[in-house]
Design a protein around this motif. Structure first.
Motif, PDB file in Angstrom:
ATOM      1  N   GLY A 226      -8.324   1.578   5.865  1.00  0.00           N
ATOM      2  CA  GLY A 226      -8.066   0.328   6.566  1.00  0.00           C
ATOM      3  C   GLY A 226      -9.261  -0.583   6.680  1.00  0.00           C
ATOM      4  N   ARG A 231      -7.892  -7.529  -0.071  1.00  0.00           N
ATOM      5  CA  ARG A 231      -6.825  -6.534  -0.181  1.00  0.00           C
ATOM      6  C   ARG A 231      -6.257  -6.400  -1.585  1.00  0.00           C
ATOM      7  N   SER A 254      -0.945   2.358   3.105  1.00  0.00           N
ATOM      8  CA  SER A 254      -1.345   1.942   4.457  1.00  0.00           C
ATOM      9  C   SER A 254      -1.733   0.478   4.511  1.00  0.00           C
ATOM     10  N   ILE A 255      -1.965  -0.140   3.350  1.00  0.00           N
ATOM     11  CA  ILE A 255      -2.338  -1.556   3.322  1.00  0.00           C
ATOM     12  C   ILE A 255      -1.148  -2.451   3.650  1.00  0.00           C
ATOM     13  N   THR A 258      -0.718  -4.968   6.836  1.00  0.00           N
ATOM     14  CA  THR A 258      -1.984  -5.489   7.352  1.00  0.00           C
ATOM     15  C   THR A 258      -1.966  -7.013   7.316  1.00  0.00           C
ATOM     16  N   LYS A 260      -4.095 -10.723   7.323  1.00  0.00           N
ATOM     17  CA  LYS A 260      -5.324 -11.465   7.060  1.00  0.00           C
ATOM     18  C   LYS A 260      -5.026 -12.924   7.322  1.00  0.00           C
TER      19      LYS A 260
END
Length: 287
Positions: A226, A231, A254-255, A258, A260
């Motif tokens: 993380g 990314r 897991s990305i 997320t 941004k």
């Protein structure tokens, strides 16, 4: 927005609705033709519009890695002077005046060719000050997504790639055209050239006996823990490394989710990026 979607369809373009809250599609669309019936079956309330790269492709210039105030100033300058500003803007990375994707473009060998082509086609500005430059696909070329073809510059060309487009919130038309132009020149042919057989995409980054550094492995660790700031780039490198070394890629998922800025990393982005990495290294036998 459904009327707008139907208007796009009448001109030969396929669009889907994006949730304004999450920035992600509200419907399944992979490999599904967008028809009038498809559009009318969806709830377009409180949605933005995403243009699918079906028959078109996009040069996506990002500004995610530059100072927020500088990005704001750049956005205002482009808004005032339009796409012509790109022909006169200069950057000097040696003095830390980099403009992320713009710097990569301005220092690229095909800069003039790209800018000349951009003068004849549709251009939009994004919320962060980046650009989407759209072109019509040509026959005989195998179009596909290219992550970080230059630093801060992605190519969206897979049929299931998409870009948020005007009249969506945060999108402004810089240059409108009656019809998208085709790209003329070397850049398109080079980036979509059929891949050579590659066994080690990271051959130039093979582990050093002293430091043990490896760009792909390091990217894998950043994504899995993380700690990735870039990314798409990190996921692409991490997946390439994983495929080359027969590593499980499940930790990379897991990305997904997320955030941004306002950008939420979607399952569709994950799938497309991993697929691009798999094609890049020609990893035989992975399913």
């Amino acid at each position: 927005m459904s009327k707008t979607a139907l208007s796009f369809l009448s001109k030969g373009y396929q669009v889907i609705p994006l949730s304004r809250k999450t920035g992600t599609p509200i419907t399944q669309f992979k490999d599904i033709p967008v028809t009038e019936e498809f559009i009318n079956s969806l709830n377009w309330d409180n949605c933005d519009i995403a243009l699918l790269m079906r028959g078109i492709w996009c040069i996506d210039i990002d500004t995610h890695n530059i100072d927020e105030e500088l990005a704001k100033q750049l956005k205002n300058m482009i808004k005032i002077f339009g796409a012509d500003l790109l022909s006169v803007l200069k950057t000097d990375d040696n003095h830390n005046l980099g403009l992320d994707g713009y710097s990569s473009l301005f220092n690229y060998e095909h800069k003039e060719e790209i800018l000349n082509n951009a003068k004849n086609t549709y251009i939009e500005q994004t919320t962060s000050g980046g650009l989407h430059i759209l072109f019509r696909k040509q026959g005989g070329i195998d179009y596909s997504q290219k992550i970080s073809v230059l630093d801060g510059v992605d190519i969206k060309a897979n049929d299931n790639n998409y870009v948020k487009i005007f009249p969506s919130v945060g999108r402004e038309v810089l240059q409108a055209v009656n019809e998208l132009s085709v790209y003329e020149g070397k850049f398109e042919k080079e980036i979509f050239r059929p891949p050579k057989i590659v066994t080690n995409y990271f051959s130039e980054y093979l582990p050093n006996k002293i430091t043990g550094n490896h760009a792909g492995k390091e990217a894998f660790e950043r994504v899995a823990t993380g700690n990735s700031m870039n990314r798409n780039d990190d996921l692409f490198k991490a997946a390439c490394w994983a495929f080359e070394n027969n590593q499980d890629i499940s930790d990379l998922y897991s990305i997904v989710g997320t955030i941004k800025g306002r950008d939420v990393f979607t399952p569709e982005e994950f799938e497309r990026t991993v697929e691009s990495a798999r094609k890049k290294v020609n990893f035989v036998g992975w399913n």
